[in-house]
Each structure stands twice: as structure tokens, then as C-alpha cells.
Enzyme design. Structure first.
Site, PDB file in Angstrom:
ATOM      1  N   THR A 172       0.824  -1.218   0.000  1.00  0.00           N
ATOM      2  CA  THR A 172       0.000   0.000   0.000  1.00  0.00           C
ATOM      3  C   THR A 172       0.857   1.267   0.000  1.00  0.00           C
ATOM      4  OG1 THR A 172      -1.542   1.247   1.379  1.00  0.00           O
ATOM      5  CG2 THR A 172      -0.094  -0.255   2.536  1.00  0.00           C
ATOM      6  N   ASP A 173       0.262   2.360  -0.478  1.00  0.00           N
ATOM      7  CA  ASP A 173       0.957   3.652  -0.414  1.00  0.00           C
ATOM      8  C   ASP A 173       1.032   4.181   1.021  1.00  0.00           C
ATOM      9  OD1 ASP A 173      -1.727   4.355  -0.063  1.00  0.00           O
ATOM     10  OD2 ASP A 173      -1.798   5.783  -1.719  1.00  0.00           O
ATOM     11  N   GLU A 174       0.218   3.599   1.935  1.00  0.00           N
ATOM     12  CA  GLU A 174       0.192   4.122   3.311  1.00  0.00           C
ATOM     13  C   GLU A 174       1.516   3.931   4.034  1.00  0.00           C
ATOM     14  OE1 GLU A 174      -3.221   3.335   5.682  1.00  0.00           O
ATOM     15  OE2 GLU A 174      -4.583   3.461   3.995  1.00  0.00           O
TER      16      GLU A 174
ATOM     17  N   TYR B 283      -2.171  -0.531  10.949  1.00  0.00           N
ATOM     18  CA  TYR B 283      -2.274  -1.208   9.641  1.00  0.00           C
ATOM     19  C   TYR B 283      -1.036  -0.904   8.788  1.00  0.00           C
ATOM     20  CZ  TYR B 283      -3.407  -1.666   4.678  1.00  0.00           C
ATOM     21  OH  TYR B 283      -3.343  -1.961   3.339  1.00  0.00           O
TER      22      TYR B 283
ATOM     23  N   LYS C 268       1.957  -3.364   7.383  1.00  0.00           N
ATOM     24  CA  LYS C 268       2.257  -3.556   5.948  1.00  0.00           C
ATOM     25  C   LYS C 268       3.716  -3.162   5.667  1.00  0.00           C
ATOM     26  CE  LYS C 268      -0.124  -4.598   2.933  1.00  0.00           C
ATOM     27  NZ  LYS C 268      -0.482  -5.945   2.366  1.00  0.00           N
TER      28      LYS C 268
HETATM   29  P1  NAD Z   1      -9.707  -7.479   1.910  1.00  0.00           P
HETATM   30  O1  NAD Z   1      -9.698  -7.207   3.382  1.00  0.00           O
HETATM   31  O2  NAD Z   1     -10.929  -7.212   1.122  1.00  0.00           O
HETATM   32  O3  NAD Z   1      -9.310  -9.015   1.646  1.00  0.00           O
HETATM   33  C1  NAD Z   1      -8.281  -9.662   2.331  1.00  0.00           C
HETATM   34  C2  NAD Z   1      -8.431 -11.161   2.063  1.00  0.00           C
HETATM   35  O4  NAD Z   1      -7.345 -11.828   2.725  1.00  0.00           O
HETATM   36  C3  NAD Z   1      -9.732 -11.763   2.618  1.00  0.00           C
HETATM   37  O5  NAD Z   1     -10.306 -12.611   1.661  1.00  0.00           O
HETATM   38  C4  NAD Z   1      -9.273 -12.530   3.839  1.00  0.00           C
HETATM   39  O6  NAD Z   1     -10.104 -13.650   4.139  1.00  0.00           O
HETATM   40  C5  NAD Z   1      -7.875 -12.956   3.430  1.00  0.00           C
HETATM   41  N1  NAD Z   1      -7.000 -13.212   4.584  1.00  0.00           N
HETATM   42  C6  NAD Z   1      -6.826 -12.447   5.678  1.00  0.00           C
HETATM   43  N2  NAD Z   1      -5.931 -13.022   6.510  1.00  0.00           N
HETATM   44  C7  NAD Z   1      -5.522 -14.173   5.908  1.00  0.00           C
HETATM   45  C8  NAD Z   1      -4.602 -15.184   6.263  1.00  0.00           C
HETATM   46  N3  NAD Z   1      -3.926 -15.136   7.415  1.00  0.00           N
HETATM   47  N4  NAD Z   1      -4.419 -16.217   5.409  1.00  0.00           N
HETATM   48  C9  NAD Z   1      -5.116 -16.297   4.247  1.00  0.00           C
HETATM   49  N5  NAD Z   1      -6.010 -15.359   3.865  1.00  0.00           N
HETATM   50  C10 NAD Z   1      -6.209 -14.299   4.690  1.00  0.00           C
HETATM   51  O7  NAD Z   1      -8.458  -6.674   1.347  1.00  0.00           O
HETATM   52  P2  NAD Z   1      -8.263  -5.970  -0.069  1.00  0.00           P
HETATM   53  O8  NAD Z   1      -8.802  -4.608   0.000  1.00  0.00           O
HETATM   54  O9  NAD Z   1      -8.687  -6.887  -1.133  1.00  0.00           O
HETATM   55  O10 NAD Z   1      -6.666  -5.838  -0.075  1.00  0.00           O
HETATM   56  C11 NAD Z   1      -5.848  -6.872  -0.603  1.00  0.00           C
HETATM   57  C12 NAD Z   1      -4.402  -6.477  -0.419  1.00  0.00           C
HETATM   58  O11 NAD Z   1      -4.138  -5.243  -1.066  1.00  0.00           O
HETATM   59  C13 NAD Z   1      -3.990  -6.282   1.048  1.00  0.00           C
HETATM   60  O12 NAD Z   1      -2.693  -6.778   1.202  1.00  0.00           O
HETATM   61  C14 NAD Z   1      -4.018  -4.781   1.227  1.00  0.00           C
HETATM   62  O13 NAD Z   1      -3.103  -4.383   2.225  1.00  0.00           O
HETATM   63  C15 NAD Z   1      -3.589  -4.318  -0.133  1.00  0.00           C
HETATM   64  N6  NAD Z   1      -4.074  -2.988  -0.532  1.00  0.00           N
HETATM   65  C16 NAD Z   1      -5.410  -2.711  -0.514  1.00  0.00           C
HETATM   66  C17 NAD Z   1      -5.846  -1.461  -0.953  1.00  0.00           C
HETATM   67  C18 NAD Z   1      -7.307  -1.080  -0.974  1.00  0.00           C
HETATM   68  O14 NAD Z   1      -7.623   0.048  -1.275  1.00  0.00           O
HETATM   69  N7  NAD Z   1      -8.237  -1.995  -0.699  1.00  0.00           N
HETATM   70  C19 NAD Z   1      -4.926  -0.514  -1.389  1.00  0.00           C
HETATM   71  C20 NAD Z   1      -3.560  -0.836  -1.347  1.00  0.00           C
HETATM   72  C21 NAD Z   1      -3.149  -2.081  -0.942  1.00  0.00           C
HETATM   73  O1  DAU Z   2      -4.191   3.943   0.434  1.00  0.00           O
HETATM   74  C1  DAU Z   2      -4.376   2.570   0.337  1.00  0.00           C
HETATM   75  C2  DAU Z   2      -5.241   2.086   1.477  1.00  0.00           C
HETATM   76  O2  DAU Z   2      -6.561   2.529   1.204  1.00  0.00           O
HETATM   77  C3  DAU Z   2      -5.215   0.567   1.647  1.00  0.00           C
HETATM   78  O3  DAU Z   2      -3.917   0.169   1.988  1.00  0.00           O
HETATM   79  C4  DAU Z   2      -6.216   0.123   2.729  1.00  0.00           C
HETATM   80  O4  DAU Z   2      -6.253  -1.298   2.774  1.00  0.00           O
HETATM   81  C5  DAU Z   2      -7.584   0.651   2.353  1.00  0.00           C
HETATM   82  O5  DAU Z   2      -8.503   0.337   3.384  1.00  0.00           O
HETATM   83  C6  DAU Z   2      -7.533   2.170   2.148  1.00  0.00           C
HETATM   84  O6  DAU Z   2      -7.288   2.853   3.405  1.00  0.00           O
HETATM   85  P1  DAU Z   2      -8.074   4.186   3.811  1.00  0.00           P
HETATM   86  O7  DAU Z   2      -8.025   4.337   5.265  1.00  0.00           O
HETATM   87  O8  DAU Z   2      -7.624   5.339   2.986  1.00  0.00           O
HETATM   88  O9  DAU Z   2      -9.554   3.748   3.284  1.00  0.00           O
HETATM   89  P2  DAU Z   2     -10.997   3.974   3.913  1.00  0.00           P
HETATM   90  O10 DAU Z   2     -11.995   3.573   2.875  1.00  0.00           O
HETATM   91  O11 DAU Z   2     -11.132   3.362   5.260  1.00  0.00           O
HETATM   92  O12 DAU Z   2     -11.074   5.549   4.092  1.00  0.00           O
HETATM   93  C7  DAU Z   2     -10.904   6.421   2.979  1.00  0.00           C
HETATM   94  C8  DAU Z   2     -10.939   7.844   3.516  1.00  0.00           C
HETATM   95  O13 DAU Z   2     -12.281   8.118   3.958  1.00  0.00           O
HETATM   96  C9  DAU Z   2     -10.052   8.074   4.726  1.00  0.00           C
HETATM   97  O14 DAU Z   2      -9.516   9.384   4.662  1.00  0.00           O
HETATM   98  C10 DAU Z   2     -10.992   7.944   5.919  1.00  0.00           C
HETATM   99  C11 DAU Z   2     -12.303   8.438   5.350  1.00  0.00           C
HETATM  100  N1  DAU Z   2     -13.518   7.817   5.909  1.00  0.00           N
HETATM  101  C12 DAU Z   2     -13.597   6.443   5.937  1.00  0.00           C
HETATM  102  C13 DAU Z   2     -14.712   5.814   6.452  1.00  0.00           C
HETATM  103  C14 DAU Z   2     -14.796   4.291   6.518  1.00  0.00           C
HETATM  104  C15 DAU Z   2     -14.579   8.603   6.332  1.00  0.00           C
HETATM  105  O15 DAU Z   2     -14.532   9.844   6.258  1.00  0.00           O
HETATM  106  N2  DAU Z   2     -15.699   7.975   6.813  1.00  0.00           N
HETATM  107  C16 DAU Z   2     -15.805   6.607   6.916  1.00  0.00           C
HETATM  108  O16 DAU Z   2     -16.845   6.114   7.409  1.00  0.00           O
END
Ligand code: NAD
Ligand code: DAU
Length: 354
Positions: free
Chosen positions: A132-134, A158, A162
Site C-alpha cells: 500500500t501507499d500508506e 495497519y 504492511k
Molecule cells: P480485503 O480485506 O478485502 O481481503 C483480504 C483477504 O485476505 C480476505 O479474503 C481474507 O479472508 C484474506 N485473509 C486475511 N488473513 C488471511 C490469512 N492469514 N491467510 C489467508 N487469507 C487471509 O483486502 P483488499 O482490500 O482486497 O486488499 C488486498 C491487499 O491489497 C492487502 O494486502 C491490502 O493491504 C492491499 N491494498 C489494498 C488497498 C485497498 O484500497 N483496498 C490498497 C492498497 C493495498
Molecule cells: O491507500 C491505500 C489504502 O486505502 C489501503 O492500503 C487500505 O487497505 C484501504 O482500506 C484504504 O485505506 P483508507 O483508510 O484510505 O480507506 P478507507 O476507505 O477506510 O477511508 C478512505 C478515507 O475516507 C479516509 O480518509 C478515511 C475516510 N472515511 C472512511 C470511512 C470508513 C470517512 O470519512 N468515513 C468513513 O466512514
């Protein structure tokens, strides 16, 4: 065959479905099915012999060793993680367990597996770690977007977990020669995203007549990447990325949270007008800010563009339109995940503790 971990989650499921739409190479999908993993996400692959689903933990060394020996994948794409920042604030333990400890076990299992391959197989093998970019921390409005050379400055449990996993991946390459690739991407959105994240939460709450909670004043900025673009970028990095390198992936769509929520409300006003009239914007409420809330994320994706020719195909306008329509057309999917019905099914199917 490739091994995909976390392939029942949001991005992982989109990736597996996209992969099998473009290639006949089978996928072994290993997922623990936490609250975020949902077999409903993979329903379109039912009966498809190219998709083999195994429920299990990336931290289970015995299972990993058996799966790797039996199926001999040529690559691992690691999506498995705890992914929600708010949950990491309430309970960091699962983040440490999965994102750090279990990632170490996965890396070690891959290291042992590599020792069983011949030289040509070893040279072709890849371990792609999705991050992630975080990990780069938070930007001020005037700062340049994150480049791959930025220092790691994670601020939440989180992002710290990561960041730790990225460091382990790097170390297993430098010390043990595991052929790794790491991708760091911005906020994904699109079909199949669990409605705890901003965009699906807002769509779900709006339609349910509930408040749309915006943390702080709504001016925090994120870069939004359509999930299909992310999947294409990962395929590209897997195919042609340089071993040991990291690639930033972004959507070129920096927006404040308030802008995002307004856009979603306006689309819903058009496609699913409120019965009582007025705009969904009226449901917005400003709530207490997330502790340690990062101000701004932005991605410099020049490296992946220059080296691998990847560019996002969607603008935020086109991607969010598709996304809102998908949620409107899949009310059954949303009802299932929000009611917990799929969790009950998982427990029936796999037993207690699921
Ligand atoms: P998600 O939470 O929707 O899915 C995660 C999946 O991993 C689930 O299916 C869960 O059951 C599985 N999982 C969790 N722990 C596990 C374990 N110990 N063994 C096997 N499976 C396990 O997450 P996502 O949003 O699809 O993100 C996927 C990846 O991308 C993550 O690594 C996350 O950090 C990264 N990422 C997500 C975002 C985003 O915006 N969603 C952005 C940047 C990076
Ligand atoms: O940047 C990549 C990341 O983006 C991933 O690594 C994470 O897995 C993914 O969850 C996401 O993180 P964020 O914290 O940015 O996503 P989230 O959807 O939780 O929140 C997006 C923005 O919106 C953040 O600034 C918090 C805000 N927010 C979120 C929720 C859930 C609100 O204002 N209200 C809300 O109820």
C-alpha cells in the site's frame, strides 16, 4: 499454475476473475475466509476447473508446504492481509499476526519450495507482494507525490504492519535470494469491496437511509484507483517487473473525501433517486476524526509507466459510475455481506471458529 493468497477478498477476487478471463493458466486460491473473505465473490467461477479454492491461513507452514509441493506454482501473488485501518486501531493483534508473522511464514515456505526447483524453474519463479501507499506516511498539500524512493513513515497499526511485511519481503530477497516484486498502490474502489471502506459504505448507507459519516472536515485527500486497473498493473509487474524492485501504482485521481462522497451522492440521485425527494447529500454527517488520520496520499506512478508501459484506463468519473451501477445491480450481494448471512454459511460449511 499461480498461487494467489487472499483471493476471496475485494482485490484478490477481482484479480482471480480477471486473470482467468485473460489466461488459461490455473489459479490455486488460498484464503482464510476472515470476515472480509467471501466465496460469493467467486461465484462466477463455480464449476471452472481452472480455479482451485483452498480455505487456509498463509501462516500455516504445514499447509503451505503441502500446497506448494503438490501444485508447484510458478508464482505467488500475495494479497492476504488484514486491510482496514479503523479495525487496526481497535484491534492491532490480527494485523501483527497476519501482515507480519504469517507473511514471514509464507516467505519461509516459498524459500524452502524454491530449494526443490531446478535452476530454470527457480529463475522463472516470482513472489509478488501487494502493498500500500500508506507505508510512506502522510503528505502535505504542497508535497510531491510518493515515489518508490520515499522513506517509509507508516502512521497506523495497519500501515506499520504492511511496512513490516514489505521489509520482510525485501530481506528474503537480499538474504535468501527469493525473487520478489513489491507493488504499493493507492485506494482501490470497484465491485466486490466490503462495505466498511468509504465508497461502498456510503453507497450502502445512502440507500438504507442512514447517515453518511465523514471523518473530520472531509478534506483528507486520497488517490483513487479502479480495481480493474490495479489488477492489470499487477499482471504487468508479474510478467515483466524487475526482480527486487518496487512499483508504485496510482490512479491519477486525487480527491478529498467530501468530493468523493458528493460524487457518489450525485450518481445515486441520478440512478436511484430518494423516494422522499431531495439529495443523498442531505444524509452527510461530520463525525469524530479517525485517530492519527493521514492527511493526504498521492502516487507518482512514473516508474511503472516508463518501465512497463502501464497506465490506468479509468478516470474517477468512469470508474465510479461503473462502481455505483454495480452496487445498484447487486443488492443481493450487499444484503448478504451486511446481514452476515455469508458468515453463517461459512460457519456451516467449515465449522465453528470460521
Ligand atoms: P480485503 O480485506 O478485502 O481481503 C483480504 C483477504 O485476505 C480476505 O479474503 C481474507 O479472508 C484474506 N485473509 C486475511 N488473513 C488471511 C490469512 N492469514 N491467510 C489467508 N487469507 C487471509 O483486502 P483488499 O482490500 O482486497 O486488499 C488486498 C491487499 O491489497 C492487502 O494486502 C491490502 O493491504 C492491499 N491494498 C489494498 C488497498 C485497498 O484500497 N483496498 C490498497 C492498497 C493495498
Ligand atoms: O491507500 C491505500 C489504502 O486505502 C489501503 O492500503 C487500505 O487497505 C484501504 O482500506 C484504504 O485505506 P483508507 O483508510 O484510505 O480507506 P478507507 O476507505 O477506510 O477511508 C478512505 C478515507 O475516507 C479516509 O480518509 C478515511 C475516510 N472515511 C472512511 C470511512 C470508513 C470517512 O470519512 N468515513 C468513513 O466512514
Amino acid at each position: 499454475m499461480i498461487l494467489v493468497t487472499g483471493g476471496a477478498g475485494f482485490i484478490g477476487a477481482n484479480f482471480v476473475i480477471d486473470w482467468l478471463a485473460q489466461s488459461d493458466e490455473p489459479v490455486l486460491n488460498l484464503d482464510k475466509l476472515t470476515y472480509a473473505g467471501n466465496l460469493d465473490n467467486l461465484r462466477v467461477l463455480e464449476g471452472d476447473a481452472r480455479h482451485l479454492f483452498v480455505r487456509g491461513d498463509i501462516g500455516d507452514a504445514t499447509l503451505l508446504s503441502r500446497l506448494l509441493t503438490e501444485h508447484r506454482p510458478r508464482a505467488v501473488v500475495n494479497f492476504a492481509a488484514e486491510s482496514h485501518v479503523d479495525r487496526s486501531i481497535h484491534g492491532p493483534g490480527a494485523f501483527i499476526e497476519t501482515n507480519i508473522v504469517a507473511t514471514w511464514r509464507l516467505l519461509d515456505a516459498v524459500r524452502a519450495y524454491l530449494a526443490t526447483l531446478d535452476a530454470a524453474e527457480r529463475a522463472a519463479f516470482r513472489f509478488l507482494h501487494v502493498s500500500t501507499d500508506e507505508v510512506y506516511g502522510s503528505l502535505e498539500a504542497s508535497d510531491a507525490p510518493f515515489a518508490e524512493t520515499n522513506p517509509y513513515q507508516p502512521n497506523s497499526p495497519y500501515s506499520a504492519s504492511k511496512a513490516a511485511s514489505d521489509h520482510l519481503v525485501r530481506a528474503w530477497h537480499h538474504t535468501f535470494g527469493v525473487p520478489v516484486l513489491t507493488t504499493n498502490c493507492s485506494n482501490n474502489y470497484g465491485p466486490l469491496q466490503f462495505p466498511e471502506k468509504l465508497i461502498p459504505l456510503v453507497i450502502h448507507n445512502a440507500l438504507a437511509g442512514k447517515p453518511l459519516p465523514i471523518y473530520g472536515d472531509g478534506s483528507n485527500v486520497r488517490d483513487w484507483l479502479y480495481v480493474g486497473d490495479h489488477c492489470a498493473a499487477i499482471r504487468r509487474v508479474l510478467a515483466a517487473g524487475r526482480v527486487g524492485e518496487t512499483y508504485n501504482i496510482g490512479g491519477r485521481n486525487e480527491m478529498s473525501n467530501l468530493q468523493v462522497v458528493h460524487t457518489v451522492c450525485d450518481l445515486l440521485d441520478r440512478h436511484a433517486p430518494r423516494a422522499q425527494g431531495g439529495s443523498y447529500r442531505e444524509q452527510i454527517v461530520f463525525v469524530t476524526d479517525r485517530p492519527g488520520h493521514d492527511r493526504r496520499y498521492a502516487i507518482n506512478a512514473d516508474k511503472i509507466a516508463a518501465e512497463l508501459g502501464w497506465q490506468p484506463a479509468e478516470t474517477f468519473g468512469s470508474g465510479i459510475e461503473k462502481t455505483v451501477r454495480w452496487y445498484l445491480d447487486h443488492a443481493d450481494w450487499v444484503a448478504n455481506v451486511t446481514s452476515g448471512a455469508y458468515r453463517e454459511w461459512t460457519e456451516r460449511q467449515y465449522g465453528a471458529g470460521a
